[in-house]
Motif scaffolding. Structure first.
Motif, mmCIF file in Angstrom:
data_model
loop_
_atom_site.group_PDB
_atom_site.id
_atom_site.type_symbol
_atom_site.label_atom_id
_atom_site.label_comp_id
_atom_site.label_asym_id
_atom_site.label_seq_id
_atom_site.Cartn_x
_atom_site.Cartn_y
_atom_site.Cartn_z
ATOM 1 N N ASN A 207 -32.131 10.128 -13.351
ATOM 2 C CA ASN A 207 -31.728 11.157 -14.305
ATOM 3 C C ASN A 207 -30.746 12.171 -13.743
ATOM 4 O OD1 ASN A 207 -35.027 11.281 -15.863
ATOM 5 N ND2 ASN A 207 -33.303 9.896 -16.209
ATOM 6 N N GLN A 208 -30.437 12.081 -12.459
ATOM 7 C CA GLN A 208 -29.423 12.963 -11.882
ATOM 8 C C GLN A 208 -28.035 12.349 -11.967
ATOM 9 O OE1 GLN A 208 -30.360 16.071 -11.058
ATOM 10 N NE2 GLN A 208 -32.336 15.320 -11.780
ATOM 11 N N LYS A 209 -27.956 11.043 -12.187
ATOM 12 C CA LYS A 209 -26.662 10.359 -12.216
ATOM 13 C C LYS A 209 -26.374 9.666 -13.545
ATOM 14 C CE LYS A 209 -26.383 9.412 -7.235
ATOM 15 N NZ LYS A 209 -26.184 8.356 -6.203
ATOM 16 N N SER A 210 -27.396 9.167 -14.213
ATOM 17 C CA SER A 210 -27.197 8.339 -15.403
ATOM 18 C C SER A 210 -27.737 9.038 -16.647
ATOM 19 C CB SER A 210 -27.913 6.985 -15.238
ATOM 20 O OG SER A 210 -27.430 6.304 -14.098
ATOM 21 N N THR A 211 -26.889 9.169 -17.665
ATOM 22 C CA THR A 211 -27.334 9.739 -18.929
ATOM 23 C C THR A 211 -26.747 8.948 -20.090
ATOM 24 O OG1 THR A 211 -25.514 11.348 -18.872
ATOM 25 C CG2 THR A 211 -27.652 12.103 -18.096
ATOM 26 N N VAL A 212 -27.418 9.048 -21.228
ATOM 27 C CA VAL A 212 -26.987 8.380 -22.449
ATOM 28 C C VAL A 212 -26.513 9.441 -23.437
ATOM 29 C CG1 VAL A 212 -27.663 6.855 -24.349
ATOM 30 C CG2 VAL A 212 -28.664 6.535 -22.066
ATOM 31 N N ARG A 213 -25.432 9.131 -24.166
ATOM 32 C CA ARG A 213 -24.937 10.027 -25.209
ATOM 33 C C ARG A 213 -24.906 9.274 -26.532
ATOM 34 N NH1 ARG A 213 -20.419 13.299 -21.483
ATOM 35 N NH2 ARG A 213 -22.045 14.191 -20.137
ATOM 36 N N LEU A 214 -25.472 9.893 -27.549
ATOM 37 C CA LEU A 214 -25.649 9.249 -28.848
ATOM 38 C C LEU A 214 -24.527 9.660 -29.794
ATOM 39 C CD1 LEU A 214 -29.491 9.865 -29.169
ATOM 40 C CD2 LEU A 214 -28.373 7.716 -28.579
ATOM 41 N N VAL A 215 -23.846 8.670 -30.348
ATOM 42 C CA VAL A 215 -22.765 8.912 -31.302
ATOM 43 C C VAL A 215 -23.269 8.550 -32.698
ATOM 44 C CG1 VAL A 215 -20.362 8.422 -31.895
ATOM 45 C CG2 VAL A 215 -21.106 8.287 -29.502
ATOM 46 N N MET A 216 -23.022 9.425 -33.665
ATOM 47 C CA MET A 216 -23.481 9.169 -35.033
ATOM 48 C C MET A 216 -22.506 9.757 -36.039
ATOM 49 S SD MET A 216 -26.413 11.978 -35.925
ATOM 50 C CE MET A 216 -27.440 11.923 -34.480
ATOM 51 N N ASN A 217 -22.676 9.391 -37.275
ATOM 52 C CA ASN A 217 -21.995 10.047 -38.391
ATOM 53 C C ASN A 217 -23.018 10.861 -39.159
ATOM 54 O OD1 ASN A 217 -20.021 7.052 -38.991
ATOM 55 N ND2 ASN A 217 -19.581 8.776 -37.646
ATOM 56 N N ALA A 218 -22.551 11.822 -39.936
ATOM 57 C CA ALA A 218 -23.451 12.666 -40.720
ATOM 58 C C ALA A 218 -23.852 11.921 -41.990
ATOM 59 C CB ALA A 218 -22.788 13.998 -41.046
ATOM 60 N N GLU A 219 -24.594 10.837 -41.803
ATOM 61 C CA GLU A 219 -25.079 9.997 -42.902
ATOM 62 C C GLU A 219 -26.545 9.665 -42.648
ATOM 63 O OE1 GLU A 219 -22.686 6.505 -42.866
ATOM 64 O OE2 GLU A 219 -20.797 7.613 -42.747
ATOM 65 N N ARG A 247 -16.417 12.051 -37.133
ATOM 66 C CA ARG A 247 -15.754 11.869 -38.433
ATOM 67 C C ARG A 247 -16.225 12.865 -39.493
ATOM 68 N NH1 ARG A 247 -16.361 5.319 -38.133
ATOM 69 N NH2 ARG A 247 -14.729 4.962 -36.598
ATOM 70 N N LEU A 248 -16.248 14.130 -39.108
ATOM 71 C CA LEU A 248 -16.602 15.191 -40.054
ATOM 72 C C LEU A 248 -15.354 15.655 -40.791
ATOM 73 C CD1 LEU A 248 -19.010 17.318 -37.816
ATOM 74 C CD2 LEU A 248 -19.654 15.918 -39.794
ATOM 75 N N LEU A 249 -15.442 15.764 -42.106
ATOM 76 C CA LEU A 249 -14.324 16.246 -42.916
ATOM 77 C C LEU A 249 -14.150 17.741 -42.715
ATOM 78 C CD1 LEU A 249 -15.154 14.270 -46.185
ATOM 79 C CD2 LEU A 249 -13.231 13.833 -44.635
ATOM 80 N N ASP A 250 -12.907 18.189 -42.685
ATOM 81 C CA ASP A 250 -12.587 19.605 -42.476
ATOM 82 C C ASP A 250 -13.033 20.417 -43.692
ATOM 83 O OD1 ASP A 250 -11.524 22.079 -41.944
ATOM 84 O OD2 ASP A 250 -9.582 21.323 -41.265
ATOM 85 N N THR A 251 -13.898 21.399 -43.468
ATOM 86 C CA THR A 251 -14.417 22.208 -44.580
ATOM 87 C C THR A 251 -13.370 23.173 -45.130
ATOM 88 O OG1 THR A 251 -15.293 23.818 -42.990
ATOM 89 C CG2 THR A 251 -16.801 22.099 -43.751
ATOM 90 N N ILE A 264 -22.244 16.656 -48.622
ATOM 91 C CA ILE A 264 -23.317 15.819 -48.059
ATOM 92 C C ILE A 264 -23.301 15.880 -46.541
ATOM 93 C CG2 ILE A 264 -24.143 13.442 -47.817
ATOM 94 C CD1 ILE A 264 -23.062 12.927 -50.657
ATOM 95 N N GLN A 265 -22.105 15.792 -45.949
ATOM 96 C CA GLN A 265 -21.991 15.840 -44.489
ATOM 97 C C GLN A 265 -22.534 17.154 -43.936
ATOM 98 O OE1 GLN A 265 -17.926 15.132 -43.265
ATOM 99 N NE2 GLN A 265 -18.309 12.944 -42.966
ATOM 100 N N GLN A 266 -22.179 18.265 -44.572
ATOM 101 C CA GLN A 266 -22.634 19.563 -44.083
ATOM 102 C C GLN A 266 -24.149 19.705 -44.189
ATOM 103 O OE1 GLN A 266 -20.715 21.918 -42.433
ATOM 104 N NE2 GLN A 266 -19.306 20.180 -42.477
ATOM 105 N N LYS A 267 -24.719 19.134 -45.239
ATOM 106 C CA LYS A 267 -26.184 19.159 -45.393
ATOM 107 C C LYS A 267 -26.842 18.413 -44.239
ATOM 108 C CE LYS A 267 -29.812 17.146 -48.357
ATOM 109 N NZ LYS A 267 -30.139 16.026 -47.438
ATOM 110 N N TYR A 268 -26.338 17.200 -43.973
ATOM 111 C CA TYR A 268 -26.917 16.401 -42.897
ATOM 112 C C TYR A 268 -26.629 17.000 -41.526
ATOM 113 C CZ TYR A 268 -28.267 12.568 -46.001
ATOM 114 O OH TYR A 268 -28.873 11.806 -46.968
#
Length: 400
Positions: A207-219, A247-251, A264-268
């Motif tokens: 855990n000092q060298k290896s980490t995971v990063r989660l990519v998602m959309n607001a869905e 991929r968030l739309l500009d408010t 919908i994106q802002q809610k999520y």
């Protein structure tokens, strides 16, 4: 070597995020390798450059590779495959079918992992960025060392205490028997693969060298899959240090018929920030053009990280803890979105089993807990607590 693994639901933009992160790291002077383990490779499309099964130089300090499982299979498993193919052919199995029967389930993923170990040992790179397959395949890939742990021990013991001692005497009895005895090269290949697999588990759960990063959309579907991914990754001991919402739309802009989608994106997005806290959540905007080529990736990286260092630890908390308070020793696992009714916990010998739906983690317990029966597991602030009373020396094996 710092290892950053990016994963998420298919189509959320993992490859663009991975490639842009690698570009930014190279700009900061880190010798960077970005490696795609996704069978449906798109890393070459992201850079708009052809990539092969060996590192290709993209620019100063940056190399990229798309893993070819068949190349790795030939390099690591050729001696074993040759031996078993010969046996199958002797039984009348055709050449192509015989070759396929020598490939065990998960073997392609296994050899992708072996590359991680070898690049880690090479000293050629400061950072390895992993662009992985969609979440389900990535969980299968990362959990492979745990999944195969028991089988590895069994096969190694059989090889060490039965196959090797008996192979030479049996091969001298007749030529027919000799044809069924694996060669030293084949036995050595099996031993080497299993030894390296054990090393990989230590590398990826460091855990000092290896980490995971989660990519998602607001869905909704993307959020649900990411929640499950975070739960299972923590179960297997992988530290997650960031969530990226892409991929968030500009408010501030008029999006026309997409205005409702923006709401919908802002809610999520609010639900994501609250639900995944205290993990940092990075918000990435939708671009007016596709992110392809170095210039586009450089811009994406600047928007994503600003002046910060992508290799920094964004959130530092181990997903599995061993905590002692007086005579009570607790194994604690951070399972943020797990349903308590789906969890089964039991102990056999010196191993603690934690089962959630179709995922199982085996934790080797400290010697002081061997022979103790666990108390009733309970949840507290997204953490599963499994207590052991050091004064309670009962026969274990029951479920809690």
């Amino acid at each position: 070597m710092r290892i950053l693994t990016f994963t998420g639901k298919g189509g959320v933009g993992k490859t663009s995020v991975s490639a842009a992160t690698a570009v930014r790291l190279s700009e900061l002077g880190y010798r960077t390798l970005v490696l795609s383990t996704d069978p449906a490779h798109s890393l070459s499309d992201s850079f708009n450059l052809p990539l092969g099964s060996e590192p290709t130089k993209i620019k100063e300090n940056l190399h990229a590779i798309e893993v070819n499982p068949y190349v790795d299979l030939k390099q690591n498993w050729h001696a074993v495959q040759k031996f078993y193919t010969g046996i199958f052919k002797a039984q009348g199995v055709s050449g192509v079918v015989a070759d396929e029967m020598t490939i065990l389930p998960g073997m392609e993923e296994l050899f992708s992992l072996l590359r991680i170990k070898r690049y880690n040992a090479s000293g050629l790179y400061d950072v390895l960025v992993l662009d992985t397959a969609p979440t389900g395949e990535t969980l299968r890939l990362l959990s492979l060392p745990d999944t195969l742990a028991w089988g590895m021990k069994a096969v190694k013991n059989v090889t060490k205490y039965i196959v090797r001692p008996l192979s030479k005497p049996l091969s001298k009895m007749s030529d027919k028997i000799a044809s069924y005895i694996p060669s030293e090269d084949a036995l050595d290949s099996v031993d080497q693969v299993f030894d390296e697999l054990e090393d990989i588990r230590e590398i990826l759960t460091n855990n000092q060298k290896s980490t995971v990063r989660l990519v998602m959309n607001a869905e909704k579907m993307s959020i649900k899959e990411t929640m499950r991914a975070l739960t299972y990754l923590n179960l297997y001991g992988f530290k997650v240090d960031m969530v990226l919402v892409n991929r968030l739309l500009d408010t501030e802009e008029d999006s026309g018929y997409l205005e409702k989608w923006k709401t919908i994106q802002q809610k999520y997005l609010g639900e994501i920030v609250d639900g995944f806290s205290p993990l940092p959540v990075k918000k990435l905007r939708m671009y007016e053009q596709e992110i392809v080529g170095l210039k586009a990736l450089e811009q994406f990286a600047r928007d994503m990280y600003g002046d910060s260092d992508p290799s920094a630890m964004m959130y530092d908390e181990p997903p599995i803890k061993f905590v002692r308070t007086g005579d009570i020793y607790e194994v604690q696992l951070k399972l943020m979105f797990a349903n308590p009714v789906d969890i089964d916990v039991w102990v056999t010998g010196d191993e603690l089993y934690v089962h959630i739906e179709n995922q199982r983690k085996i934790i080797t317990l400290p010697i002081s807990l061997t022979g103790l029966e666990p108390g009733d597991a309970y949840f507290n602030n997204k953490w599963l607590h499994i207590p052991f009373d050091l004064n309670n020396h009962k026969q274990n094996g029951s479920r809690r």
